[in-house]
Design a protein around this motif. Structure first.
Motif, short mmCIF file in Angstrom:
data_model
loop_
_atom_site.label_atom_id
_atom_site.label_comp_id
_atom_site.label_asym_id
_atom_site.label_seq_id
_atom_site.Cartn_x
_atom_site.Cartn_y
_atom_site.Cartn_z
N ALA A 285 28.15 36.17 46.29
CA ALA A 285 28.82 35.10 46.66
C ALA A 285 30.18 35.33 46.64
O ALA A 285 30.88 35.04 47.35
N ALA A 286 30.51 35.76 45.30
CA ALA A 286 31.85 36.26 45.00
C ALA A 286 32.82 36.96 46.07
O ALA A 286 33.79 36.76 46.37
N LEU A 287 31.85 38.05 46.39
CA LEU A 287 32.52 39.09 47.24
C LEU A 287 32.64 38.57 48.71
O LEU A 287 33.82 38.69 49.53
N CYS A 288 31.66 37.64 49.09
CA CYS A 288 31.89 36.75 50.59
C CYS A 288 33.10 35.91 50.59
O CYS A 288 33.68 35.73 51.50
N ASN A 289 33.20 35.38 49.15
CA ASN A 289 34.37 34.49 49.05
C ASN A 289 35.71 35.07 49.30
O ASN A 289 36.47 34.76 49.90
N VAL A 290 35.76 36.51 48.66
CA VAL A 290 37.13 37.14 48.91
C VAL A 290 37.26 37.54 50.18
O VAL A 290 38.18 37.66 50.71
N ALA A 291 36.04 38.00 50.80
CA ALA A 291 36.34 38.49 52.19
C ALA A 291 36.67 37.30 53.29
O ALA A 291 37.41 37.71 54.05
N LEU A 292 36.31 36.13 52.91
CA LEU A 292 36.68 35.06 53.95
C LEU A 292 37.93 34.39 53.52
O LEU A 292 38.77 33.89 54.31
N GLU A 293 38.46 34.50 52.08
CA GLU A 293 39.67 33.98 51.97
C GLU A 293 40.64 34.63 51.28
O GLU A 293 41.97 34.29 50.88
N GLY A 294 40.43 35.96 50.85
CA GLY A 294 41.35 36.82 50.29
C GLY A 294 42.28 37.44 51.13
O GLY A 294 42.42 37.27 52.24
N ALA A 295 43.42 37.96 50.39
CA ALA A 295 44.50 38.64 51.14
C ALA A 295 43.90 40.02 52.02
O ALA A 295 42.96 40.29 51.78
N ARG A 296 44.71 40.24 52.88
CA ARG A 296 44.07 41.47 53.57
C ARG A 296 43.34 42.77 53.14
O ARG A 296 42.20 42.73 53.51
N ASN A 297 44.02 43.11 52.07
CA ASN A 297 43.31 44.47 51.59
C ASN A 297 42.16 44.25 50.81
O ASN A 297 41.03 44.61 50.82
N GLU A 298 42.27 43.07 49.91
CA GLU A 298 41.06 42.48 49.18
C GLU A 298 39.86 42.07 50.25
O GLU A 298 38.91 42.50 49.77
N ALA A 299 40.12 41.48 51.22
CA ALA A 299 39.09 40.95 52.03
C ALA A 299 38.49 42.05 52.76
O ALA A 299 37.15 41.90 52.78
N LEU A 300 39.32 42.94 52.99
CA LEU A 300 38.66 44.06 53.97
C LEU A 300 37.55 44.75 52.86
O LEU A 300 36.62 45.32 53.29
N SER A 301 38.21 45.16 51.69
CA SER A 301 37.53 45.84 50.58
C SER A 301 36.21 45.25 50.43
O SER A 301 34.99 45.55 50.15
N ALA A 302 36.22 43.84 49.97
CA ALA A 302 35.07 43.10 49.64
C ALA A 302 34.12 42.82 50.84
O ALA A 302 32.75 43.09 50.69
N ALA A 303 34.54 42.85 52.10
CA ALA A 303 33.74 43.02 53.14
C ALA A 303 32.90 44.03 53.49
O ALA A 303 31.72 44.25 53.70
N ARG A 304 33.68 45.26 53.18
CA ARG A 304 32.90 46.54 53.48
C ARG A 304 31.77 46.51 52.44
O ARG A 304 31.10 47.33 52.56
N ALA A 305 32.10 46.19 51.21
CA ALA A 305 31.19 46.17 50.05
C ALA A 305 29.78 45.41 50.71
O ALA A 305 28.76 45.64 50.02
N MET A 306 30.28 44.38 51.33
CA MET A 306 28.86 43.62 51.68
C MET A 306 28.14 43.98 52.85
O MET A 306 26.87 43.65 53.29
N ARG A 307 28.50 45.22 53.48
CA ARG A 307 27.91 45.87 54.68
C ARG A 307 26.51 46.22 54.26
O ARG A 307 25.56 46.01 54.84
N SER A 308 26.53 46.97 53.04
CA SER A 308 25.03 47.31 52.61
C SER A 308 24.33 46.32 52.18
O SER A 308 23.33 46.64 51.32
N ARG A 309 24.91 45.15 51.73
CA ARG A 309 24.15 44.09 51.09
C ARG A 309 23.80 42.74 52.12
O ARG A 309 23.70 41.72 51.96
N ASN A 310 23.55 43.15 53.41
CA ASN A 310 23.29 42.42 54.61
C ASN A 310 24.10 41.33 55.03
O ASN A 310 23.94 40.45 55.51
N GLY A 311 25.46 41.49 54.45
CA GLY A 311 26.70 40.60 55.22
C GLY A 311 26.69 39.47 54.49
O GLY A 311 26.25 38.99 53.50
N CYS A 312 27.74 38.61 55.18
CA CYS A 312 27.94 37.16 54.65
C CYS A 312 27.34 36.09 55.59
O CYS A 312 27.07 36.61 56.64
#
Length: 710
Positions: A285-312
């Motif tokens: 949930a924290a990673l999805c939060n960063v992916a949707l609301e964080g700054a560009r670099n943090e959002a991309l990094s968090a979203a990529r981490a969620m690829r292997s976790r079935n996404g947001c």
């Protein structure tokens, strides 16, 4: 008859004595020879005679300028077993030559008194691997029970006492180093000493204490470290994030999330720390939060981490894509999530027509990340629009085509003298001219060696425009479309991208080559020549794109390896990140054999490939004392699991660097530890926590490691 025997015996004795005396006189004369090998042989021969009066000669030889003589002197002193030579042998144990150190250690073992043992125990923690191994053998020869365990424990105590004293009485820089080193011990007492320091008024000391607590691995420190994320000192906050990441305590998620969302210089570190924590609904949930609301670099990094976790949740993404204020956030999340955000494609496609350039570029990247070929027509239509918008900006103001070669005196790669020959200015004279000539000769020799080795030298590209007057940022929208056309394998993309592969703009050229790499084998073949471009950013982007494409692209990189010299790191980094085919073993073995920083990456890849044909090459690399890739080579041998490497790997259990000892123990846990249990058991009292844990894990697996290596 009996009266004649006695005179004959006396005569023979006198002859033998005279012969021995003559031989001794020659040996004494040889001690003064200008040749070191002659002096060394004389010392060795005199030692065999066992004359107690020669001790003074051996003492003098121990100070000889030649190491070969000092080594023989050490053995001779040891054979005397005289307690008076212990101090001198102790000095030789600190000799600059490793062979002399080893021979002095074995000589001390023959004296067999407490002082000799004390010298051996003390010097174990000060010497390099080979001497440390000989010291253990020497103690065993002196019948010291648990020899290695004793010296390891003594070294551990000495390091602890030194760091503790420095922390209490040293200067500020020394206390900073001591705080970190105490933490690496992982002892409970170290944690107790460091906890009060996290609030020290000296920020650099507080940050060092925090880093030490992270290395200690004791979760008791979390409660003291987490509040430091609210401090205003960047160094302290960075240290705290790193420590919380190492401590792996899920209770720190919310505090890390707050930092990841604040869009500060340390936000990206906090986002990465969340991704490194054990997976749980809270971290997802924290990673999805960063992916949707964080700054560009943090959002991309968090979203990529969620690829292997079935996404947001798709609903959250769709909601942001429909609100103008949060469209870019939603698009960045889609870019990071990639194919797992397939359901968001209908919401993304309309944004390709957005009048906002930034949104339009993000939409193109999002479509490409999803990778659905059904979006190709929309991207092709956008290509026509972007091309039409950039054509006026790129209008040539010199209509005639420019020459493809440099004019006389203008080629930067030409020798200095030749350039000056065509120059209106006076050529340099004096030392400057000599230096230029010398550099020209070096460049020429390097080029000749590269040609003889079959390597292609990366050369600067001859400009096809007098001046590129379009800012790269204005070409980024078109570049994004070119990459997307390749990713989606749009009809006609191959020929289109080939046309841009030679463009004067490095921005468009890079995009075209990356797009070609994503078009499959034919595109890979067309793109791989771009690796000989001189622009490093282009090389990195293309190498990554090729490696991402699987076997076809990875084979292309492997085939290019022998042709590169200093640029090998770019290719190897891509193969290290995305993998390599099994057929890459031969080329990677060559890189390991050449040594240098490249050998570390090549060893990593060979380990993951479990390339058994690389074992001999890796073992040879271990034989290089100054190898910078030793740790990676050890771990690679462990991954391969060939039992014939066990003996060579085990030698590094004696290494003076803790990272190497830990790597050797880790490798043995996979290879098998049947004959190394004594050394591993001794390392359970090592000063460094990571070494103790690696040794313990190896011993725990000793029953199954051999079976797993078959």
């Amino acid at each position: 008859m009996r009266t004649g025997v006695r005179p004959l015996f006396v005569v023979l004795s006198l002859v033998l004595v005279a012969g021995c005396q003559g031989n001794r006189d020659q040996l004494l004369a040889d001690l003064q020879s200008p040749r070191p090998e002659v002096r060394a042989q004389a010392v060795k021969a005199l030692a065999k005679q066992g004359n107690a009066d020669d001790l003074v000669l051996f003492t003098r030889a121990a100070k000889d300028m030649a190491s070969i003589v000092r080594g023989e002197a050490a053995e001779a002193l040891g054979e005397s077993q005289d307690p008076r030579v212990v101090d001198l042998l102790g000095e030789l144990l600190e000799d600059q030559d490793e062979d002399v150190q080893g021979r002095a250690a074995m000589a001390l073992s023959k004296v067999k008194n407490d002082k000799a043992k004390a010298y051996l125990t003390l010097q174990y923690g000060r010497r390099s691997r080979n001497t440390r191994q000989v010291i253990v053998q020497a103690l065993k020869s002196a019948n010291v029970p648990g020899a290695m365990a004793e010296v390891v424990a003594a070294e551990s105590k000495a390091i602890w006492d030194r760091n503790l004293l420095t922390l209490n009485e040293g200067t500020l820089p020394e206390r900073v180093g001591a705080a970190e080193e105490l933490g690496k011990s992982g002892r409970s007492e170290a944690v107790n000493r460091l906890l009060p320091l996290v609030r020290d008024s000296q920020v650099i000391l507080a940050a060092a204490a925090v880093r030490g607590l992270g290395d200690a691995g004791d979760r008791r420190a979390v409660a003291a470290i987490a509040p430091l994320l609210d401090e205003s000192f960047p160094e302290l906050r960075e240290a705290s994030i790193g420590a919380l990441r190492k401590l792996q305590d899920p209770s720190s998620v919310q505090r890390l999330l707050a930092v990841a969302m604040e869009k500060s210089p340390v936000s990206s570190l906090a986002a990465d720390a969340i991704a490194a924590l054990p997976r749980s609904p809270e971290t997802d949930a924290a990673l999805c939060n960063v992916a949707l609301e964080g700054a560009r670099n943090e959002a991309l990094s968090a979203a990529r981490a969620m690829r292997s976790r079935n996404g947001c949740p798709v609903e959250q993404i769709a909601e942001r894509l429909t609100r103008p204020a949060s469209v870019e956030n939603g698009l960045r999340a889609v870019i990071g999530l990639g194919p797992v955000a397939q359901a968001a494609l209908p919401k993304v496609l309309p944004l390709l027509a957005s009048p906002d350039v930034g949104q339009r570029m993000l939409a193109v990247e999002a479509v490409a990340a999803i990778g659905d070929a059904s979006a190709a027509p929309a991207v092709q239509k956008l290509y026509e629009q972007e091309l039409k918008a950039t054509e006026p900006l790129r209008q040539d103001w010199v209509s005639a085509p420019l020459p493809k070669t440099y004019g006389a005196g203008l080629d930067p790669s030409a020798p200095v003298e030749e350039r000056h020959k065509h120059s209106h200015s006076d050529p340099e004279d004096g030392r400057g001219a000599k230096y230029n000539q010398l550099f020209d000769r070096v460049r020429s020799l390097n080029a000749q060696r590269a040609r003889e080795a079959g390597r292609v030298q990366v050369e600067a590209r001859v400009p096809s425009e007098l001046y590129e007057d379009v800012e790269p940022a204005k070409l980024e929208p078109l570049a994004a479309v070119l990459r997307a056309l390749g990713t989606l394998k749009a009809p006609g993309a191959l020929e289109l991208l080939k046309g841009y592969a030679g463009d004067s703009s490095v921005t468009l050229r890079t995009a075209a080559l990356v797009g070609l790499a994503r078009l499959g084998p034919e595109g890979v073949e067309a793109a791989k020549g771009g690796m000989f471009e001189s622009e490093r950013d282009l090389q990195k982007a293309l190498a990554q794109a090729l490696a991402e494409q699987g076997e076809a692209g990875q084979l292309a990189l492997v085939a290019l390896l022998p042709q590169f010299s200093s640029e090998k790191l770019v290719l190897l980094d891509a193969l290290d990140r995305f993998g390599a085919p099994a057929s890459a073993s031969e080329a990677l073995r060559t890189v390991v054999g050449e040594g240098g920083a490249e050998a570390a990456l090549a060893a990593n890849v060979l380990g993951r490939l479990k390339a058994r044909d690389a074992v001999d090459t890796l073992l040879k690399a271990l034989g290089e004392p100054a190898s910078v890739a030793r740790r990676e080579v050890l771990l690679a041998l462990g991954e391969i699991g060939d039992t014939k490497a066990a003996e060579a790997v085990a030698r590094d259990l004696y290494h003076d660097l803790p990272d190497i000892r830990a790597a050797a123990a880790t490798a043995l846990s996979r290879i098998g530890t049947a004959s190394q249990t004594e050394a591993l058991d001794a390392l359970k009292s090592d000063y460094y926590r990571r070494v103790r844990e690696a040794a313990g894990a190896a011993l725990a697996k000793s029953g199954t490691a051999t079976e797993g290596a078959r």
